[in-house]
Design a protein around this motif. Structure first.
Motif, PDB file in Angstrom:
ATOM      1  N   SER A  31       0.819  -1.213   0.000  1.00 36.54           N
ATOM      2  CA  SER A  31       0.000   0.000   0.000  1.00 36.54           C
ATOM      3  C   SER A  31       0.855   1.267   0.000  1.00 36.54           C
ATOM      4  O   SER A  31       0.406   2.323  -0.472  1.00 36.54           O
ATOM      5  N   LEU A  32       2.072   1.177   0.541  1.00 30.54           N
ATOM      6  CA  LEU A  32       2.939   2.358   0.624  1.00 30.54           C
ATOM      7  C   LEU A  32       3.973   2.419  -0.493  1.00 30.54           C
ATOM      8  O   LEU A  32       4.889   3.253  -0.446  1.00 30.54           O
ATOM      9  N   VAL A  69       9.556  12.337   1.790  1.00 29.91           N
ATOM     10  CA  VAL A  69       8.582  12.236   2.889  1.00 29.91           C
ATOM     11  C   VAL A  69       7.860  10.890   2.856  1.00 29.91           C
ATOM     12  O   VAL A  69       7.684  10.223   3.879  1.00 29.91           O
ATOM     13  N   VAL A  70       7.466  10.466   1.652  1.00 29.28           N
ATOM     14  CA  VAL A  70       6.779   9.175   1.531  1.00 29.28           C
ATOM     15  C   VAL A  70       7.693   8.033   1.955  1.00 29.28           C
ATOM     16  O   VAL A  70       7.267   7.078   2.611  1.00 29.28           O
ATOM     17  N   SER A  71       8.973   8.113   1.615  1.00 30.49           N
ATOM     18  CA  SER A  71       9.921   7.059   1.994  1.00 30.49           C
ATOM     19  C   SER A  71      10.083   6.960   3.511  1.00 30.49           C
ATOM     20  O   SER A  71      10.130   5.860   4.073  1.00 30.49           O
ATOM     21  N   ASP A  76       8.972   4.111   8.586  1.00 34.74           N
ATOM     22  CA  ASP A  76       8.488   4.144   9.978  1.00 34.74           C
ATOM     23  C   ASP A  76       7.233   3.301  10.162  1.00 34.74           C
ATOM     24  O   ASP A  76       7.069   2.607  11.174  1.00 34.74           O
ATOM     25  N   THR A  77       6.340   3.351   9.190  1.00 31.97           N
ATOM     26  CA  THR A  77       5.100   2.572   9.291  1.00 31.97           C
ATOM     27  C   THR A  77       5.387   1.077   9.298  1.00 31.97           C
ATOM     28  O   THR A  77       4.844   0.315  10.116  1.00 31.97           O
ATOM     29  N   VAL A  81       4.664  -1.612  12.292  1.00 31.12           N
ATOM     30  CA  VAL A  81       3.877  -2.825  12.070  1.00 31.12           C
ATOM     31  C   VAL A  81       4.672  -4.057  12.507  1.00 31.12           C
ATOM     32  O   VAL A  81       4.143  -4.958  13.176  1.00 31.12           O
ATOM     33  N   ARG A  82       5.963  -4.086  12.154  1.00 29.94           N
ATOM     34  CA  ARG A  82       6.793  -5.248  12.496  1.00 29.94           C
ATOM     35  C   ARG A  82       7.025  -5.354  14.010  1.00 29.94           C
ATOM     36  O   ARG A  82       6.839  -6.415  14.599  1.00 29.94           O
ATOM     37  N   ASN A  83       7.414  -4.276  14.643  1.00 35.29           N
ATOM     38  CA  ASN A  83       7.772  -4.333  16.064  1.00 35.29           C
ATOM     39  C   ASN A  83       6.552  -4.509  16.960  1.00 35.29           C
ATOM     40  O   ASN A  83       6.520  -5.380  17.840  1.00 35.29           O
TER      41      ASN A  83
END
Length: 379
Positions: A31-32, A69-71, A76-77, A81-83
């Motif tokens: 999605s990103l 900014v998108v990167s 971070d997203t 999600v992983r952590n």
């Protein structure tokens, strides 16, 4: 089993949670991902600057900033999600372990009841106890019912065996009593010859051995039953009474008895315990040598009433200690000397002690003879 079930629940939750987390991570990442239509439009409107088209300097600067900014947001997203997802899976696995542990305890409760009953029966030899599980008709109830059925069959088998031994012993007593009376009358007749008297004495000796054998079988059959009707008494009084009865035989065999009797309260069937003490004392006197010694001690030790009978005599190998507690077994292969008993004495001692929840331990003395220790629950 309970631990394995809980670990299985935790492992299953961890695997399923890991699969879900992986799926969420993949979907979020897709999605990103970079989208040309969003980050590379035909024109860009900048406030107070106007409209700029692809290829112009302000357009490329704005586009590069948007991609940066998108990167950052994408990185971070995905990290969150992983952590956070991994921590959630670990926490869920811990909860699944706790729930599995409680659930396994609830499921295995009937099995635990079967286990506890089996342990009590094994320790107390009380075959009258039953599980009597009243739960739903399932595997646990089927197991409990099978165990109860097995106990019923064992109880009937043991009761039948005891009744057979008792009845056979009682039936054999009558002809032996008649034989003893007839031989005694024949020996005491005025016209009895010396040969008849010697033969009569031999027959009386054999008859006496058979009577002791029958008495031993009866005591063995009675002692194998768990003592349910318990009364308080002092082991010291029982030992003192038995030693008074054995004094004449000890004097005849030139054996000195030392009494070291202290209070030792216990509970059980005093008559059976008297037979236990009598067998130990008689064994110590008869398996001794002239001018030998016997030490009889009673005392209370923590939660046990203790009886210790030690005697001088022949050296006893350590490997023969266990055999003396087996029925019809004697030390040094002695099976012919009838005056030394029927070979049931120490077997009866062990059976009576275990019926009272006690123990019997024998060990050889360095100087010869044995030291036998009986421990009974304190009264």
């Amino acid at each position: 089993m309970r631990l394995r079930f809980a670990l299985a629940c935790a492992a299953l939750f961890a695997v399923l949670g890991g699969l879900v987390l992986t799926g969420v991570y993949v979907v979020t990442r897709q999605s990103l991902e970079y989208r040309s239509g969003l980050l590379t439009p035909n024109e860009i409107t900048i406030h107070n600057r106007g409209v700029f088209y692809r290829g112009e300097d302000y357009y490329e600067v704005a586009r590069s900033r948007a991609i940066q900014v998108v990167s950052v947001y994408q990185r971070d997203t995905l990290a969150n999600v992983r952590n956070i997802g991994a921590l959630a899976v670990l926490a869920g696995a811990g909860v699944a372990f706790a729930v599995g542990w409680r659930a396994a305890g609830w499921v295995l409760r009937p099995v635990k009841a079967v286990t506890e009953t089996a342990r009590r029966v094994a320790q107390s030899h009380d075959l009258t106890e039953r599980i009597a599980y009243e739960g739903p008709r399932e595997e646990a109830k089927e197991l409990a019912d099978i165990f109860d059925t097995m106990l019923d069959r064992l109880a009937r088998s043991f009761d039948g065996q005891r009744r057979f031994v008792a009845n056979a012993a009682h039936e054999l007593r009558t002809p032996l009593t008649i034989n003893r009376t007839l031989v005694d009358v024949a020996v005491r007749r005025p016209d009895a010859t010396d040969d008849v008297k010697r033969l009569g004495e031999s027959l009386l000796l054999v008859n006496g051995r058979h009577e002791r054998l029958i008495d031993g079988l009866l005591a063995l059959a009675e002692g194998e039953q768990t003592v349910l009707d318990r009364h308080s008494f002092d082991l010291m009084d029982v030992a003192d009474h038995v030693l008074d009865l054995a004094a004449a035989e000890a004097a005849e065999r030139e054996v000195t008895i030392h009494r070291l009797l202290d209070a030792a309260p216990t509970m059980g069937e005093a008559v059976l315990v008297e037979r236990l003490v009598q067998n130990l004392v008689e064994n110590a006197i008869r398996h001794n040598h002239p001018k030998g010694e016997v030490w009889v001690t009673t005392r209370q030790r923590t939660e046990q009433a203790e009886l210790v009978v030690a005697n001088t005599g022949l050296q006893v190998p350590a490997y023969e200690i266990e055999t003396i507690f087996q029925p019809f077994r004697r030390l040094h292969g002695d099976r012919l000397r009838s005056e030394r008993g029927s070979g049931l004495g120490l077997s009866i001692v062990r059976v009576i002690a275990e019926a009272h929840g006690g123990t019997v331990v024998a060990r050889p003395r360095d100087e010869g003879g044995l030291t036998i220790t009986v421990e009974l629950p304190i009264g």
